[in-house]
Scaffold this motif. Structure first.
Motif: not given
Length: 599
Positions: A588-599
């Motif tokens: 079973t393939t699982v993806l964790f995606i975290k997005s962070t806004i850099l200003r």
């Protein structure tokens, strides 16, 4: 005049009455045409002179004689000329505080000016044309100049203080009016009456006031000619201007507290007119006139020049020359000031900081596999020692000595002699079970500008051989030519993510995932088999949130058997004469995606 007359008249006019006396006695009588009353008289043996005196007394007539002509008219009471007493001007002046008090009621301006001059010692002059002007007003203890200004304002005249400290009362010109300006002070301004068009006229109110130490313009106009607004605003702010072409058109406008430049920009918007300031003088006229065109540099701070140029509307580019300086990331605008300001403001509104999104991708493969290996192996080999593992799984090898000892032990308890094995003989016993759980595939970190994709690809490439045989026939024999071609096959992990940041710090992610792997590597040169999984979705998350994407599964079952022919297929005996390896795996393939806004 002394000749007697016999005369009788009933209801006759005085004009006929006197004309009859004039005819009968030969007297020259002139009668005022305004005399038109009726007469009812009857006279006998009365002289003409007595009749005239009687008429004068009865009807209040005035009889004057000029030579031989008698002139009869209405009697006027004599006028008695009485010298009018001089009215005292009610004015007071406090020299210590320079305060003036006035209580005036229809007094002549000349007398008021004389009285104030006598009290204050300040010279006041009344201009010709105001000598008979009468003024009224009540002012109590006001500063001298304020009192003079308000006296003029209340009586619709103006007062000017000259450089030599004289106060001069003057009448308003035809194009001047009194008003209260934006600073709530009384003032005089010029009025520009628009020409009548179609039986209606526009109304214009333009005034100025100090806001933050700067004079600002306010205007309220309906169908007002543009040229009138320009002139009136220029006068309010004391701006020097020169108009080079006829300013046509009218406008409705209502603005408060704006600068002179902004005011001109508003009334010229949508027209062919523009303005340019040069050495303190505003040059106003048609956009095509030489000298009214200007330029402006717009330095971009946050955006690239290419993206900004594509966003400028085509309509705004008409009549506006735009040049690019890529080395300085600068745009040069040339044209009228109004067009330049409009385009520059639009460009600056687009030139904002573009956020960068940091994307952390963690791919985990959950391997749930079970491998069971069982069987007995036997053979002959040099240097075989007894040993192996018993726990956690059995994988033990027995040497010839151990086997012979085991056979001897059996012979002691039974009457059967099993004999002995050769010295190099060995026996292997295997019973193993393996389990695998988690494998972390990759943890890349990607960054991308807002609205731009970020791509990652990690994998391997294999080559397999294609052999092509070409047969070339000939008269005697045929010739075969073999050609080998190596073809590549890719198996990789590719991730394509496009982030879009919204105003509330939410991130929309367009995600494409492609996972491919080789399930085996052939040794015969054939194409390797592959397993391929793909995933595509569009999601919205908050800044800093982590997404979990899963459900990509694959199941593999494998059974490998080796043993003695025929015997390995017989029940029960097959466990002795064969070895088996059975594998059951689930990935079973699982993806964790975290997005962070850099200003």
């Amino acid at each position: 005049m002394n000749q007697k007359v016999q005369l009788q008249i009933v209801g006759g006019g005085v004009q006929q009455y006197l004309s009859g006396i004039s005819s009968s006695n030969g007297i020259s009588i002139s009668i005022d045409p305004k005399l038109n009353f009726t007469v009812n008289d009857s006279f006998a043996d009365v002289t003409a002179s007595n009749i005239l005196l009687f008429l004068a007394q009865k009807y209040k007539l005035d009889i004057s004689i000029l030579g031989s002509i008698i002139y009869v008219t209405t009697y006027q009471e004599p006028v008695v000329f009485v010298k009018v007493p001089v009215k005292e001007i009610n004015a007071k002046y406090n020299a210590a505080d320079n305060l003036l008090s006035l209580s005036l009621d229809n007094d002549t301006l000349t007398a008021v000016a004389k009285k104030i001059t006598q009290l204050s010692g300040k010279n006041i002059i009344v201009q010709n044309g105001l000598q008979g002007k009468r003024v009224s007003g009540f002012i109590a203890n006001a500063p001298f100049e304020t009192a003079m200004d308000k006296l003029a304002f209340a009586n619709e005249i103006k007062v000017i203080r000259t450089n030599d400290n004289f106060y001069v009362f003057q009448p308003l010109s035809d194009n001047e009016e009194l008003y209260v300006n934006g600073d709530k002070s009384t003032a005089v301004r010029k009025t520009f009456r628009p020409a009548t068009t179609g039986g209606s006229t526009g109304s214009t109110q333009v005034f100025s006031k100090m806001v933050g130490g700067q004079k600002m313009i306010s205007a309220d106009a309906v169908s007002a000619p543009i040229v009138n607004l320009v002139k009136q605003a220029s006068q309010e702010l004391n701006k020097n201007y020169s108009i080079y072409s006829e300013l046509k058109g009218t406008i409705d406008i209502h603005v408060s507290d704006i600068t002179y430049d902004d005011f001109l920009g508003l009334i010229f918007r949508g027209t062919n007119y523009t303005f340019q300031s040069e050495n303190g003088v505003y040059l106003i006229g048609d956009k095509t006139i030489e000298g009214l065109r200007t330029h402006k540099e717009v330095h971009l701070q946050n955006r690239s020049l290419d993206t900004i140029m594509a966003m400028i509307p085509a309509e705004w580019k008409k009549g506006l020359e735009i040049k690019e300086f890529r080395e300085q990331n600068t745009i040069l605008l040339s044209g009228s000031i109004a067009q330049i300001n409009e385009a520059a403001n639009f460009i600056k509104s687009l030139d904002v900081l573009v956020p960068v999104v940091l994307i952390e991708v963690t791919m985990i493969d959950f391997h749930k596999s079970r491998t069971v290996a069982t069987g007995i192996t036997a053979g002959v080999s040099d240097s075989v020692k007894t040993g192996g593992s018993v726990l956690p799984g059995i994988n033990f090898t027995f040497s010839a000595t151990s086997v012979n000892s085991f056979l001897s032990s059996i012979s002691k308890f039974t009457s059967i002699n099993l004999g002995h094995v050769v010295p190099n003989f060995y026996v292997g016993l295997q019973a193993l079970e393996n389990n695998n759980n988690v494998d972390i595939r990759s943890i890349p970190k990607l960054t991308a500008l807002n609205g731009h994709p970020a791509k990652l690809s990690i994998g391997s490439k294999l080559y397999y051989k294609n052999t092509t045989q070409n047969l070339y026939p000939s008269a005697s024999t045929s010739t075969s030519v073999f050609t080998n071609t190596y073809t590549s096959v890719d198996a990789d992990l590719s991730i394509d993510i496009k982030p879009v940041v919204s105003g509330d710090d939410q991130v929309t992610l367009n995600i494409k995932v492609n996972v491919s792997d080789f399930t085996a590597i052939p040794t015969d040169g054939s194409p390797p088999p592959q397993s391929i999984s793909q995933f595509e979705s569009t999601l919205r998350v908050h800044d800093g949130d982590t997404l979990l994407l899963g459900g990509i599964e694959r199941t593999e079952n494998d059974l490998t058997t080796s043993g003695t022919p025929i015997l390995s297929r017989i029940p029960i005996l097959k466990w002795i004469f064969s070895s088996r390896t059975k594998t059951a795996s689930k990935v079973t393939t699982v993806l964790f995606i975290k997005s962070t806004i850099l200003r």
